[in-house]
Design an enzyme around this catalytic site. Structure first.
Site, PDB file in Angstrom:
ATOM      1  N   HIS A 132      27.977  48.819  58.878  1.00 23.85           N
ATOM      2  CA  HIS A 132      29.146  48.991  58.008  1.00 23.85           C
ATOM      3  C   HIS A 132      30.430  48.880  58.816  1.00 23.85           C
ATOM      4  O   HIS A 132      30.575  49.529  59.848  1.00 23.85           O
ATOM      5  CB  HIS A 132      29.104  50.353  57.302  1.00 23.85           C
ATOM      6  CG  HIS A 132      27.927  50.508  56.383  1.00 23.85           C
ATOM      7  ND1 HIS A 132      26.647  50.755  56.856  1.00 23.85           N
ATOM      8  CD2 HIS A 132      27.835  50.439  55.033  1.00 23.85           C
ATOM      9  CE1 HIS A 132      25.815  50.826  55.813  1.00 23.85           C
ATOM     10  NE2 HIS A 132      26.514  50.646  54.709  1.00 23.85           N
ATOM     11  N   LYS A 135      21.399  44.214  56.260  1.00 27.62           N
ATOM     12  CA  LYS A 135      22.510  44.624  55.384  1.00 27.62           C
ATOM     13  C   LYS A 135      23.801  44.666  56.200  1.00 27.62           C
ATOM     14  O   LYS A 135      23.872  45.346  57.225  1.00 27.62           O
ATOM     15  CB  LYS A 135      22.265  45.999  54.758  1.00 27.62           C
ATOM     16  CG  LYS A 135      23.445  46.457  53.877  1.00 27.62           C
ATOM     17  CD  LYS A 135      23.258  47.869  53.329  1.00 27.62           C
ATOM     18  CE  LYS A 135      24.507  48.304  52.574  1.00 27.62           C
ATOM     19  NZ  LYS A 135      24.433  49.714  52.131  1.00 27.62           N
ATOM     20  N   LYS A 180      52.442  33.320  38.300  1.00 24.82           N
ATOM     21  CA  LYS A 180      52.515  32.155  37.415  1.00 24.82           C
ATOM     22  C   LYS A 180      53.421  31.040  37.945  1.00 24.82           C
ATOM     23  O   LYS A 180      53.140  29.855  37.744  1.00 24.82           O
ATOM     24  CB  LYS A 180      52.976  32.585  36.019  1.00 24.82           C
ATOM     25  CG  LYS A 180      51.971  33.464  35.302  1.00 24.82           C
ATOM     26  CD  LYS A 180      52.409  33.792  33.890  1.00 24.82           C
ATOM     27  CE  LYS A 180      51.381  34.698  33.219  1.00 24.82           C
ATOM     28  NZ  LYS A 180      51.676  34.917  31.796  1.00 24.82           N
ATOM     29  N   ASP A 219      50.583  30.182  27.379  1.00 25.91           N
ATOM     30  CA  ASP A 219      51.248  31.429  26.975  1.00 25.91           C
ATOM     31  C   ASP A 219      52.145  31.228  25.761  1.00 25.91           C
ATOM     32  O   ASP A 219      52.129  32.015  24.811  1.00 25.91           O
ATOM     33  CB  ASP A 219      52.109  31.983  28.118  1.00 25.91           C
ATOM     34  CG  ASP A 219      51.319  32.832  29.099  1.00 25.91           C
ATOM     35  OD1 ASP A 219      50.241  33.326  28.731  1.00 25.91           O
ATOM     36  OD2 ASP A 219      51.782  33.000  30.235  1.00 25.91           O
TER      37      ASP A 219
END
Length: 542
Positions: A147, A174, A326, A364
């Site tokens: 980890h 893992k 956007k 939109d």
């Protein structure tokens, strides 16, 4: 690792994932069990079974008291699902602070009593695996884990780490890293994908590759596509064993985890924040209903250019775009629809299959303006008569971002007189000059009532969850408006809409805009007609 290296690696492997493969989903869902007592754990295991988990990870380090032989016997015998036992020490992010010998003895005992898997940390794996050499039951698997709570290393460093773990004799590798940016996930996808390639024998064992934090969520959702052995799904929202874990309910009920495979196309909503969006619910449920092999995921993005540089393969086929990207998205597109170019913002991006170019659109203004017109007409269906009820109206747009530009453009096209109100007056003036309107500051809205019967359209995030008590305009100023629209749809009834209704105005929820703009996006994503009634049925439930 530098961005260009990630681009090369991720592009190669993401493109390869569309080749071959059976399309079947072999990834498992594991539910973490973190009860404070054995009885509580058994209750949680029952919930995991009912919720659709394939196995459970029993976190022994969460138990308030632990009698190894007695408690392990009960948990293994009474679990209706295969069991994975983890006894995570503090030094690897767990709760256990006791004697190491006792901890490892408990994991050996779990193996002897019939556990299906145990998870042991890389730091002690050689010692542990040597101690059980020749004693492992036939179907028992040892997961060796590492980890990293700080970052996600380079592909090369992760490869070296995987090789180190594999060299311990692990049955399953893992690796869990931390995403500082969503592009970090591509490096882990490359590792898990290559572990599944039959002609690439670099890694000989299955790999669990997960990236923690909200920016790493797609590592958990797209696990079946990129060859991860398992993902984690929690029993309840917010009760997680590692940052960024989704719930079992969301994995199966929203993201259609069982239907995903190597050939699944990835779509998503680009934004920051993005966790509030209902787009994944809408599109994934629609995809499942029509049998379309796609998944739609939330994409928490800080730098849109970096995102497109890394996720540049055909697998990532289309995107919705929301606050605050956007306008930047338009600059990143290879081609832009003329309407979107005139607006100066895109909210829909399609990767053209023939050449991989990004094509930008703006849906939109269609969704919002149609919803407002329908509100004025008193109907949710479009009137075919010529002329718009917006013609000649004074239309006040709050906000000068991408959605504000879209509504200002749409209102002007319908013959309205447009006023842009924004915190930064210079931004409002830019749009006003572009479309031939008037600019004022948001502060001026309180006393702005040159006439009655005006239209107000809020395109900012003011009033969005969690700041639901905010509104862009005082209630006393709403009496001059005949209709008030709010692009915010979480919550559906914002403070602005509630106070507007109390002031006698027609109100139009952002949900109407959301559904309206989604029709065209869905059709561009799938090349199928939008199931409009289904969209409304889905959103009525959420």
């Amino acid at each position: 690792m530098k961005s260009s290296g990630v681009l090369l690696a991720s592009t190669d492997h993401l493109q390869m994932s569309c080749r071959g493969g059976t399309g079947r989903n072999y990834s498992l869902i594991c539910a973490p069990i973190m009860g404070k007592s054995v009885d509580q754990m058994l209750i949680e295991i029952g919930k995991a079974k009912a919720g659709g988990a394939d196995l459970v990870e029993v976190r022994l380090d969460y138990l308030n008291s632990f009698n190894p032989r007695q408690d392990l016997k009960i948990l293994i015998k009474r679990s209706p699902l295969p069991t994975l036992f983890t006894y995570r020490p503090k030094w690897e992010g767990g709760q256990y602070e006791g004697d190491e010998t006792q901890r490892l003895d408990a994991l050996r005992l779990a193996m002897e009593l019939g556990a299906d898997y145990i998870d042991v940390e890389l730091q002690v794996a050689h010692e542990f695996l040597s101690s059980i050499s020749g004693r492992k039951p036939e179907n028992f698997k040892v997961i060796v884990s590492s980890h990293n709570y700080q970052n996600t290393p380079s592909v090369e460093d992760i490869s070296i780490l995987v090789a180190r773990i594999q060299a311990t004799g692990a049955d399953i590798v893992k690796i869990a890293t931390t995403a500082l940016d969503i592009t970090d996930v591509a490096r882990v996808f490359q590792i898990t994908f290559h572990s599944q390639m039959t002609h690439e024998m670099k890694f000989q064992v299955p790999i669990i590759g997960l990236v923690m934090s909200e920016r790493g969520l797609i590592s958990r959702l797209l696990c079946p596509k990129f060859g991860g052995y398992l993902t984690f799904g929690t029993i309840e929202a917010g009760i997680v064993s590692a940052p960024g874990q989704p719930t079992l309910k969301d994995l199966l009920g929203i993201y259609n985890f069982r239907q995903l495979g190597p050939d699944t196309k990835v779509f998503g909503i680009i934004g920051n924040p993005v966790g509030h969006s209902k787009s994944p619910i809408l599109y994934n449920k629609a995809f499942k209903a029509v049998g379309f092999n796609g998944i739609y995921v939330p994409l928490l993005i800080d730098d849109i250019g970096k995102f497109f540089d890394v996720y540049s393969s055909a697998d990532f086929a289309g995107f919705s775009c929301t606050i605050p990207h956007k306008e930047d998205a338009l600059k990143r597109c290879d081609e832009v629809d003329p309407v979107a170019k005139a607006i100066g913002a895109v909210n829909c991006i399609i990767r053209r299959p023939s050449d991989g170019k990004l094509i930008g659109y703006n849906t939109d203004y269609i969704g919002a303006i149609t919803a407002i017109e329908d509100g004025l007409r008193g109907s949710h269906t479009t009137n075919n008569s010529s002329g718009s009820p917006l013609a000649g109206k004074l239309f006040v747009v709050v906000g000068a971002g991408g959605a504000g530009k879209a509504l200002a453009y749409g209102a002007k096209e319908k013959g309205a007189r447009v006023v842009i109100a924004n915190r930064t007056l210079d931004r409002a003036k830019e749009i006003a000059e572009l479309i031939g309107g008037q600019a004022i500051s948001i502060a001026e809205l309180e006393n702005f009532h040159p006439e009655n019967g005006m239209i107000l359209a809020n395109t900012t995030s003011i009033g969005m969850q969690p700041k639901v008590d905010l509104t862009p305009i005082p209630k006393r100023a709403l009496s001059s408006y005949s209709l008030v629209f709010d692009a915010v749809y979480t919550p559906k009834m914002t403070r602005l809409l509630r106070e507007a209704e109390e002031s006698g105005a027609i109100i139009v929820s952002g949900l109407e805009m959301f559904i309206g703009q989604a029709y065209e996006q869905y059709e561009r994503f799938t090349n199928l007609p939008a199931p409009k009634e289904l969209f409304r049925e889905i959103m009525a439930k959420y």
